[in-house]
Design a protein around this motif. Structure first.
Motif, PDB file in Angstrom:
ATOM      1  N   MET A 125       0.830  -1.205   0.000  1.00 51.76           N
ATOM      2  CA  MET A 125       0.000   0.000   0.000  1.00 51.76           C
ATOM      3  C   MET A 125       0.864   1.255   0.000  1.00 51.76           C
ATOM      4  O   MET A 125       0.549   2.224  -0.677  1.00 51.76           O
ATOM      5  N   SER A 126       1.966   1.244   0.741  1.00 48.64           N
ATOM      6  CA  SER A 126       2.833   2.420   0.751  1.00 48.64           C
ATOM      7  C   SER A 126       3.474   2.611  -0.614  1.00 48.64           C
ATOM      8  O   SER A 126       3.646   3.734  -1.078  1.00 48.64           O
ATOM      9  N   GLY A 127       3.799   1.507  -1.280  1.00 44.20           N
ATOM     10  CA  GLY A 127       4.329   1.599  -2.641  1.00 44.20           C
ATOM     11  C   GLY A 127       3.311   2.186  -3.587  1.00 44.20           C
ATOM     12  O   GLY A 127       3.641   2.997  -4.456  1.00 44.20           O
ATOM     13  N   MET A 128       2.036   1.801  -3.426  1.00 46.11           N
ATOM     14  CA  MET A 128       0.986   2.359  -4.275  1.00 46.11           C
ATOM     15  C   MET A 128       0.811   3.844  -3.991  1.00 46.11           C
ATOM     16  O   MET A 128       0.586   4.633  -4.901  1.00 46.11           O
ATOM     17  N   CYS A 129       0.929   4.233  -2.734  1.00 42.89           N
ATOM     18  CA  CYS A 129       0.796   5.649  -2.384  1.00 42.89           C
ATOM     19  C   CYS A 129       1.935   6.457  -3.003  1.00 42.89           C
ATOM     20  O   CYS A 129       1.723   7.541  -3.519  1.00 42.89           O
ATOM     21  N   LEU A 130       3.156   5.895  -2.944  1.00 46.76           N
ATOM     22  CA  LEU A 130       4.290   6.579  -3.547  1.00 46.76           C
ATOM     23  C   LEU A 130       4.116   6.676  -5.056  1.00 46.76           C
ATOM     24  O   LEU A 130       4.405   7.702  -5.663  1.00 46.76           O
ATOM     25  N   ALA A 131       3.651   5.594  -5.670  1.00 45.88           N
ATOM     26  CA  ALA A 131       3.418   5.620  -7.116  1.00 45.88           C
ATOM     27  C   ALA A 131       2.343   6.635  -7.456  1.00 45.88           C
ATOM     28  O   ALA A 131       2.474   7.394  -8.419  1.00 45.88           O
ATOM     29  N   ALA A 132       1.288   6.671  -6.667  1.00 45.78           N
ATOM     30  CA  ALA A 132       0.216   7.633  -6.914  1.00 45.78           C
ATOM     31  C   ALA A 132       0.726   9.057  -6.735  1.00 45.78           C
ATOM     32  O   ALA A 132       0.372   9.958  -7.498  1.00 45.78           O
ATOM     33  N   ALA A 133       1.576   9.259  -5.732  1.00 46.77           N
ATOM     34  CA  ALA A 133       2.130  10.591  -5.499  1.00 46.77           C
ATOM     35  C   ALA A 133       3.023  11.013  -6.652  1.00 46.77           C
ATOM     36  O   ALA A 133       3.023  12.167  -7.068  1.00 46.77           O
ATOM     37  N   SER A 134       3.807  10.057  -7.207  1.00 44.25           N
ATOM     38  CA  SER A 134       4.680  10.415  -8.313  1.00 44.25           C
ATOM     39  C   SER A 134       3.885  10.625  -9.597  1.00 44.25           C
ATOM     40  O   SER A 134       4.318  11.314 -10.497  1.00 44.25           O
ATOM     41  N   ASP A 135       2.710  10.010  -9.711  1.00 48.88           N
ATOM     42  CA  ASP A 135       1.852  10.194 -10.876  1.00 48.88           C
ATOM     43  C   ASP A 135       0.983  11.439 -10.743  1.00 48.88           C
ATOM     44  O   ASP A 135       0.312  11.827 -11.691  1.00 48.88           O
ATOM     45  N   ALA A 136       0.986  12.050  -9.570  1.00 49.77           N
ATOM     46  CA  ALA A 136       0.145  13.219  -9.332  1.00 49.77           C
ATOM     47  C   ALA A 136       0.618  14.383 -10.194  1.00 49.77           C
ATOM     48  O   ALA A 136       1.768  14.451 -10.610  1.00 49.77           O
ATOM     49  N   GLU A 137      -0.286  15.279 -10.449  1.00 52.01           N
ATOM     50  CA  GLU A 137       0.027  16.483 -11.212  1.00 52.01           C
ATOM     51  C   GLU A 137       1.100  17.273 -10.465  1.00 52.01           C
ATOM     52  O   GLU A 137       0.981  17.528  -9.268  1.00 52.01           O
ATOM     53  N   PRO A 138       2.174  17.669 -11.154  1.00 49.78           N
ATOM     54  CA  PRO A 138       3.211  18.445 -10.468  1.00 49.78           C
ATOM     55  C   PRO A 138       2.675  19.815 -10.055  1.00 49.78           C
ATOM     56  O   PRO A 138       1.821  20.379 -10.741  1.00 49.78           O
ATOM     57  N   PRO A 139       3.185  20.334  -8.957  1.00 50.91           N
ATOM     58  CA  PRO A 139       2.711  21.648  -8.493  1.00 50.91           C
ATOM     59  C   PRO A 139       3.239  22.761  -9.396  1.00 50.91           C
ATOM     60  O   PRO A 139       4.419  22.798  -9.721  1.00 50.91           O
ATOM     61  N   PHE A 140       2.362  23.645  -9.825  1.00 54.92           N
ATOM     62  CA  PHE A 140       2.758  24.750 -10.693  1.00 54.92           C
ATOM     63  C   PHE A 140       2.341  26.061 -10.061  1.00 54.92           C
ATOM     64  O   PHE A 140       1.229  26.209  -9.564  1.00 54.92           O
ATOM     65  N   SER A 141       3.245  27.019 -10.126  1.00 57.43           N
ATOM     66  CA  SER A 141       2.953  28.388  -9.725  1.00 57.43           C
ATOM     67  C   SER A 141       3.608  29.305 -10.758  1.00 57.43           C
ATOM     68  O   SER A 141       4.753  29.078 -11.148  1.00 57.43           O
ATOM     69  N   SER A 142       2.910  30.314 -11.184  1.00 57.82           N
ATOM     70  CA  SER A 142       3.455  31.248 -12.175  1.00 57.82           C
ATOM     71  C   SER A 142       4.334  32.321 -11.523  1.00 57.82           C
ATOM     72  O   SER A 142       4.846  33.205 -12.210  1.00 57.82           O
ATOM     73  N   GLN A 143       4.553  32.211 -10.227  1.00 57.58           N
ATOM     74  CA  GLN A 143       5.252  33.264  -9.484  1.00 57.58           C
ATOM     75  C   GLN A 143       6.658  33.538 -10.003  1.00 57.58           C
ATOM     76  O   GLN A 143       7.062  34.706 -10.123  1.00 57.58           O
ATOM     77  N   ASP A 144       7.435  32.511 -10.330  1.00 58.89           N
ATOM     78  CA  ASP A 144       8.802  32.734 -10.820  1.00 58.89           C
ATOM     79  C   ASP A 144       8.802  33.553 -12.104  1.00 58.89           C
ATOM     80  O   ASP A 144       9.607  34.474 -12.273  1.00 58.89           O
ATOM     81  N   THR A 145       7.898  33.234 -13.006  1.00 57.52           N
ATOM     82  CA  THR A 145       7.798  33.971 -14.259  1.00 57.52           C
ATOM     83  C   THR A 145       7.331  35.399 -14.009  1.00 57.52           C
ATOM     84  O   THR A 145       7.899  36.358 -14.546  1.00 57.52           O
ATOM     85  N   GLU A 146       6.297  35.561 -13.187  1.00 58.49           N
ATOM     86  CA  GLU A 146       5.778  36.896 -12.884  1.00 58.49           C
ATOM     87  C   GLU A 146       6.843  37.774 -12.238  1.00 58.49           C
ATOM     88  O   GLU A 146       6.985  38.952 -12.596  1.00 58.49           O
ATOM     89  N   ASP A 147       7.581  37.220 -11.283  1.00 58.19           N
ATOM     90  CA  ASP A 147       8.640  37.983 -10.613  1.00 58.19           C
ATOM     91  C   ASP A 147       9.719  38.406 -11.600  1.00 58.19           C
ATOM     92  O   ASP A 147      10.200  39.541 -11.568  1.00 58.19           O
ATOM     93  N   CYS A 148      10.097  37.493 -12.476  1.00 55.99           N
ATOM     94  CA  CYS A 148      11.134  37.780 -13.464  1.00 55.99           C
ATOM     95  C   CYS A 148      10.685  38.885 -14.423  1.00 55.99           C
ATOM     96  O   CYS A 148      11.438  39.821 -14.705  1.00 55.99           O
ATOM     97  N   VAL A 149       9.451  38.793 -14.928  1.00 56.44           N
ATOM     98  CA  VAL A 149       8.933  39.818 -15.843  1.00 56.44           C
ATOM     99  C   VAL A 149       8.832  41.165 -15.124  1.00 56.44           C
ATOM    100  O   VAL A 149       9.177  42.207 -15.703  1.00 56.44           O
TER     101      VAL A 149
END
Length: 179
Positions: free
Chosen positions: A17-41
């Motif tokens: 079950m922990s392996g499935m949780c890790l696999a599910a976590a790695s298959d999860a949508e990666p976290p995205f924030s536009s902050q780095d781009t906004e700060d740079c612009v």
């Protein structure tokens, strides 16, 4: 020995079950924030005279890169999700810039300013420019994709092309390089 068999089954089940949780976590949508781009612009805007500096182009993809550095952003699918998220960010900015340009064209035409007597209005030429740019972006990014000969890197490369072309047009319509 019989008492330890259920414990082994429990441990095996928990490990699975922990392996499935890790696999599910790695298959999860990666976290995205536009902050780095906004700060740079924002920083590029503050440092540029008349929005004429091309260094702002280095801001494009910053947020996608940060996203790809996360555990779920390093796979091909994760990279594509990160690139697509920043592409969506630039698409929203492009839409805002385009609507603003249309409003300016309409206002200028309302004031009687025309393109030196040409038959086309500012709004029509803007629409033609937008349509032509969309066709160019599509062709350029299909060419990028073709260079991968169907390989797995083609997806991220194609999305990166769409991202960069969209950001470049957005920045131009937001006033960069106008002078």
């Amino acid at each position: 020995m019989l008492a330890s068999l259920p414990m082994k089954i429990l441990l095996i089940t928990l490990l699975a079950m922990s392996g499935m949780c890790l696999a599910a976590a790695s298959d999860a949508e990666p976290p995205f924030s536009s902050q780095d781009t906004e700060d740079c612009v924002a920083q590029a805007t503050a440092q540029s005279l008349n929005l004429g500096d091309h260094a702002v182009l280095a801001c494009v993809g910053r947020s996608a890169q940060a996203c790809m550095m996360t555990p779920s952003g390093g796979s091909t699918l994760g990279m594509m999700a990160c690139l697509d998220a920043e592409l969506e960010y630039w698409n929203e900015r492009l839409e805002t810039a385009y609507v603003a340009r249309l409003a300016m064209a309409k206002a200028q035409e309302g004031e009687g300013l025309n393109l030196r007597g040409t038959a086309l209005s500012l709004q029509q030429t803007l629409q033609a420019t937008y349509d032509s740019w969309l066709a160019f972006r599509e062709a350029a990014c299909l060419y990028e994709q073709a260079q991968w000969f169907g390989g797995s890197g083609g997806g991220p490369a194609t999305l990166a092309c769409y991202l960069h072309e969209t950001a470049r047009q957005t920045l131009k319509w937001e006033g960069w390089w106008a002078h």
